[in-house]
Design a protein around this motif. Structure first.
Motif, PDB file in Angstrom:
ATOM      1  N   UNK A 107       0.857  -1.180   0.000  1.00 56.90           N
ATOM      2  CA  UNK A 107       0.000   0.000   0.000  1.00 56.90           C
ATOM      3  C   UNK A 107       0.892   1.228   0.000  1.00 56.90           C
ATOM      4  N   UNK A 108       0.543   2.187  -0.828  1.00 63.11           N
ATOM      5  CA  UNK A 108       1.300   3.428  -0.889  1.00 63.11           C
ATOM      6  C   UNK A 108       0.372   4.626  -0.923  1.00 63.11           C
ATOM      7  N   UNK A 109       0.801   5.717  -0.290  1.00 62.94           N
ATOM      8  CA  UNK A 109       0.009   6.941  -0.275  1.00 62.94           C
ATOM      9  C   UNK A 109       0.940   8.142  -0.308  1.00 62.94           C
ATOM     10  N   UNK A 110       0.537   9.157  -1.039  1.00 67.87           N
ATOM     11  CA  UNK A 110       1.287  10.411  -1.047  1.00 67.87           C
ATOM     12  C   UNK A 110       0.923  11.199   0.209  1.00 67.87           C
ATOM     13  N   UNK A 111       1.938  11.719   0.900  1.00 70.01           N
ATOM     14  CA  UNK A 111       1.742  12.414   2.167  1.00 70.01           C
ATOM     15  C   UNK A 111       1.696  13.916   1.913  1.00 70.01           C
ATOM     16  N   UNK A 112       0.564  14.529   2.244  1.00 71.38           N
ATOM     17  CA  UNK A 112       0.426  15.986   2.182  1.00 71.38           C
ATOM     18  C   UNK A 112       0.703  16.548   3.573  1.00 71.38           C
ATOM     19  N   UNK A 113       1.447  17.646   3.643  1.00 66.88           N
ATOM     20  CA  UNK A 113       1.854  18.209   4.929  1.00 66.88           C
ATOM     21  C   UNK A 113       1.404  19.665   5.031  1.00 66.88           C
ATOM     22  N   UNK A 114       1.158  20.092   6.281  1.00 63.22           N
ATOM     23  CA  UNK A 114       0.743  21.470   6.514  1.00 63.22           C
ATOM     24  C   UNK A 114       1.965  22.365   6.673  1.00 63.22           C
ATOM     25  N   UNK A 115       1.739  23.616   7.089  1.00 60.23           N
ATOM     26  CA  UNK A 115       2.835  24.570   7.217  1.00 60.23           C
ATOM     27  C   UNK A 115       3.850  24.199   8.271  1.00 60.23           C
TER      28      UNK A 115
END
Length: 435
Positions: free
Chosen positions: A131-139
């Motif tokens: 399983x793979x997922x792109x990680x979105x990050x905040x400021x």
């Protein structure tokens, strides 16, 4: 190693691994051959077995047992709460408002809830081994969203190793916008399934190709058998010589007129001295039903579910079904819980924090058994009434945080009150008359 230090190490390793003409320290993974057909594994060293292309998910899911097994396991996994916890001097406490906690508690991204992400996650692990997922990050560089990546678009991990930072891994992935990039561990959350090298999970569809194809073949045979009016194969014979083109026309004409349930009972008129003969075969003697039943058990074994979950009840009893249901959680689901929780902790948890599933949510018995267990727990003082109410999805009540001992009537730490005699008073003796 903190997130910033890990990011710097990943950047150094990525720079070293992409130098023009430099391959020092870079090893292309896929050592188990499940993703890389050039891997030197037992499966790839075996002589060609006549296998075609690996079976696809749609063909595998056309088998009712496979579809049911995947549906049950993914639903159990998605229903089980995944909590974000913090170590405290007295134990641990939940942290529900952190961005990384919300990913697995409420919403994975702006479109998908956490339930759907967990359901798809286990499906990818069970079917494709990764399983793979792109990680979105905040400021503040905290993970706050995840976008699932198609397992077919995730290539074999690329490893880089040096004596200072140790092992670093990169992933060549196809992003949802169609672009293909090499991502570091900070941008790609990768969870391998059951693995022999800790980097690449085993592709279940590839390993079980023969079993799945055989199970699918029994369903295809049933469909074709009934489409042919449950009649055996037909042979048309003649003493005359028939050229190949004429044979094809006669065959197509026969199938068009008499094949399928709508054409059942049709009358055949033969010319050219044709004679129709039927090849006899007996599904009962061929143990067709037994074969189909066997493959249900095979699928249950391959996916780790008790046969009764797939409605195979030939050897089930009321007593062993209950035990097998507990074993489903213990021997099958617990491994998936610990695998994902460990990778979530490694990827997202801050120092002193960790992720943990709560499988007790799946182990609730019937109402009477639960309430008897709660009564015992409150009576012995290791649960208070409010903790019991939370387990039953009820709100707290005033005074419910006190622990009680001794049949639930005495609050822990307080002196027991004077016992009250609730028996009715004895009647007064009748006055005696003077003689």
């Amino acid at each position: 190693m903190g997130k910033k230090s890990r990011a710097r190490a990943a950047a150094r390793a990525l720079s070293a691994s992409t130098k023009a003409g430099s391959t020092d320290g870079v090893i292309v993974a896929g050592a188990d051959g499940m993703s890389d057909v050039g891997g030197s594994t037992v499966l790839n060293l075996l002589p060609a077995s006549g296998r075609g292309a690996p079976i696809g998910e749609s063909e595998a899911l056309s088998i009712p047992a496979v579809l049911r097994a995947l549906e049950v396991l993914c639903a159990l996994f998605a229903m089980t709460p995944l909590h974000y916890l913090r170590d405290t001097p007295t134990g641990k406490e939940r942290v529900d408002d952190a961005p990384e906690a919300m990913i697995f508690r409420r919403r994975a991204n702006n479109v998908q809830p956490a339930y759907l992400l967990k359901e798809v996650m286990l499906g990818d692990l069970l079917m494709r081994g990764k399983f793979g997922a792109f990680v979105h990050r905040d400021g503040l560089y905290r993970a706050d969203k995840l976008t699932r990546l198609d397992p077919a678009g995730i290539g074999s991990p690329v490893q880089h190793w040096d004596r200072t930072d140790g092992l670093e891994v990169f992933y060549d992935v196809q992003l949802p916008d169609g672009k293909r990039e090499r991502l570091t561990r900070n941008d790609c959350w990768f969870v391998p399934g059951f693995s022999r090298d800790g980097l690449v999970g085993l592709d279940r569809l590839k390993l079980l190709q023969d079993t799945i194809e055989a199970a699918a073949a029994t369903s295809q045979f049933a469909a074709r058998f009934w489409q042919n009016n449950a009649q055996p194969s037909t042979v048309l014979t003649t003493k005359a010589k028939v050229d190949p083109e004429e044979k094809q026309k006669i065959r197509a004409d026969w199938q068009g007129r008499f094949a399928g349930p709508r054409n059942a009972g049709g009358v055949a008129v033969l010319d050219q001295e044709l004679d129709a003969k039927f090849l006899s075969h007996n599904n009962k003697e061929a143990q067709y039903l037994e074969v189909r039943q066997f493959y249900v058990v095979e699928i249950a074994r391959a996916w780790g579910v008790p046969p009764h979950v797939l409605f195979e009840l030939s050897r089930a009893t009321f007593s062993n079904i209950e035990q097998q249901s507990l074993e489903l959680i213990l021997y099958c689901m617990m491994g998936h819980f610990e695998r994902v929780a460990a990778h979530a902790t490694h990827q997202f948890a801050r120092d002193g924090h960790f992720f943990e599933f709560e499988p007790a949510a799946l182990l609730k018995g019937d109402l009477l058994s639960r309430y008897q267990a709660y009564a015992l727990a409150v009576d012995k003082g290791f649960l208070n009434p409010n903790e019991v109410r939370r387990r039953e999805n009820l709100n707290d009540r005033a005074g419910g945080d006190e622990y009680r001992v001794g049949s639930g009537s005495t609050i822990e730490g307080q002196q027991p009150g004077k016992q009250v005699d609730h028996r009715p008073p004895a009647p007064a003796p009748a006055p005696q008359e003077d003689e």
